[in-house]
Design a protein around this motif. Sequence first.
Motif, mmCIF file in Angstrom:
data_model
loop_
_atom_site.group_PDB
_atom_site.id
_atom_site.type_symbol
_atom_site.label_atom_id
_atom_site.label_comp_id
_atom_site.label_asym_id
_atom_site.label_seq_id
_atom_site.Cartn_x
_atom_site.Cartn_y
_atom_site.Cartn_z
ATOM 1 N N TRP A 140 3.530 -4.601 3.708
ATOM 2 C CA TRP A 140 4.271 -4.620 3.231
ATOM 3 C C TRP A 140 5.009 -3.823 2.406
ATOM 4 O O TRP A 140 3.644 -3.052 1.358
ATOM 5 C CB TRP A 140 4.389 -5.637 2.343
ATOM 6 C CG TRP A 140 6.243 -6.225 2.204
ATOM 7 C CD1 TRP A 140 7.057 -6.163 0.861
ATOM 8 C CD2 TRP A 140 7.256 -6.852 2.896
ATOM 9 N NE1 TRP A 140 8.168 -6.732 0.474
ATOM 10 C CE2 TRP A 140 8.867 -6.026 1.510
ATOM 11 C CE3 TRP A 140 7.915 -6.644 4.453
ATOM 12 C CZ2 TRP A 140 10.198 -6.914 2.599
ATOM 13 C CZ3 TRP A 140 9.226 -6.980 4.768
ATOM 14 C CH2 TRP A 140 10.320 -7.377 4.044
ATOM 15 N N TYR A 178 8.083 4.026 5.394
ATOM 16 C CA TYR A 178 8.216 3.434 6.839
ATOM 17 C C TYR A 178 7.534 4.376 7.982
ATOM 18 O O TYR A 178 7.058 4.113 8.532
ATOM 19 C CB TYR A 178 9.884 3.348 6.875
ATOM 20 C CG TYR A 178 9.810 2.838 8.259
ATOM 21 C CD1 TYR A 178 9.868 0.784 8.066
ATOM 22 C CD2 TYR A 178 10.512 3.711 9.220
ATOM 23 C CE1 TYR A 178 10.079 0.213 9.712
ATOM 24 C CE2 TYR A 178 10.830 2.801 10.461
ATOM 25 C CZ TYR A 178 11.051 1.471 10.546
ATOM 26 O OH TYR A 178 11.249 1.019 11.374
ATOM 27 N N LYS A 238 3.895 -2.882 -1.464
ATOM 28 C CA LYS A 238 3.871 -3.734 -2.712
ATOM 29 C C LYS A 238 4.525 -2.721 -4.134
ATOM 30 O O LYS A 238 4.999 -3.732 -5.064
ATOM 31 C CB LYS A 238 2.496 -3.198 -2.820
ATOM 32 C CG LYS A 238 1.268 -3.565 -4.262
ATOM 33 C CD LYS A 238 0.249 -4.598 -3.982
ATOM 34 C CE LYS A 238 -0.276 -4.570 -5.310
ATOM 35 N NZ LYS A 238 -2.156 -4.608 -5.133
ATOM 36 N N PHE A 259 1.110 0.285 -0.409
ATOM 37 C CA PHE A 259 1.102 -0.793 -0.019
ATOM 38 C C PHE A 259 0.529 -1.845 -0.149
ATOM 39 O O PHE A 259 -0.518 -2.010 -0.355
ATOM 40 C CB PHE A 259 0.286 -0.332 1.949
ATOM 41 C CG PHE A 259 1.563 1.091 2.609
ATOM 42 C CD1 PHE A 259 2.653 0.507 2.922
ATOM 43 C CD2 PHE A 259 1.080 1.953 2.600
ATOM 44 C CE1 PHE A 259 3.309 1.765 3.706
ATOM 45 C CE2 PHE A 259 2.093 2.920 3.000
ATOM 46 C CZ PHE A 259 2.569 2.902 3.537
ATOM 47 N N TYR A 260 1.213 -3.030 0.490
ATOM 48 C CA TYR A 260 0.185 -4.012 0.093
ATOM 49 C C TYR A 260 -0.534 -4.634 1.806
ATOM 50 O O TYR A 260 -0.193 -4.285 2.795
ATOM 51 C CB TYR A 260 1.151 -5.167 0.073
ATOM 52 C CG TYR A 260 0.222 -7.099 0.559
ATOM 53 C CD1 TYR A 260 -0.386 -8.095 -0.776
ATOM 54 C CD2 TYR A 260 0.275 -7.744 1.538
ATOM 55 C CE1 TYR A 260 -1.363 -9.079 0.028
ATOM 56 C CE2 TYR A 260 0.246 -8.913 1.828
ATOM 57 C CZ TYR A 260 -0.724 -9.586 0.714
ATOM 58 O OH TYR A 260 -1.393 -10.750 1.164
#
Length: 291
Positions: free
Chosen positions: A147, A58, A149, A137-138
């Motif tokens: 998002w 994040y 993953k 990550f996605y």
Amino acid sequence: MDKPIIAFLYDFDKTLCTTDMEDYTFIPSLGMTPREFWALANGFGHTNRVDGILAYMYTMVQEAEKRNQPFTRESLRNMGRDIVLFPGVKEWFRRINAFGEEQGVQVEHYVISSGLREIIEGSGISQEFKEIYASEFYYDGEGRPVWPKLTVNFTAKTQFVYRVNKGVLDVSDDKTLNDSMPDDSKRVPFTNMVYIGDGLSDVPCMKMMRAYGGQAIAVYQETNRLGVEELLAKGRVDFIFPADYSEGTALDLTAKNIIRKMAIVDRLGEENSRQLRSIGGDVLPNQVGLF
């Protein structure tokens, strides 16, 4: 008959490369030092009770957006080019694979890392691994992260050891992973596994190796030598070595001896099974591990 498989499982940061993979290019691109970035990410995690891996992922996204820095799948892969690997790493896989062939076994390599898969993919050695289990990550159609993953925190690493053990490599396939499977039908027995890491984050996997008959190795730089020596003293690893994968080093020679030993045990197990079948006896599950 298929060759027995021996699996080498690796952490990545400070195991195959010299520091955390984000430290090489990503963090400097923010105008921050590694100390500043990790203090920010860890502080966010502690304040908000967020898993540490999710907290740093994040923070990466937020800090890049604040500075209008590119943060896409492709930009992360490009950052992998700047990773500094330990001596001998690039040649290690070819050499170890060839030695396994000489011993009549097939060697496979896997990464189990809390770092980012995308950066590993750009490191120049990603093609050496049968599978890379790392935080990921996605991405949307433009390659932007939307998002998480997959996250691989320290205790979650052990699930991927089980995936290698059963041959259930697809992370979306939990059903097969949790299905009952006889020990003698598992693709890679624990006794044919070697885990290589560098510190406390690897202890859960190292303890699995020690408990189930595999081998655990810790590599070190001078900055973490004392911590690794403590792992050896407390019986959490089998061996410790300087992080030099070059031919002829203590790490190289010991890895080859481990392969040689595992290959011999497999051959003895096959001969025992052959003899039992010839007299109509039963082969005990996981009998190879009894030698």
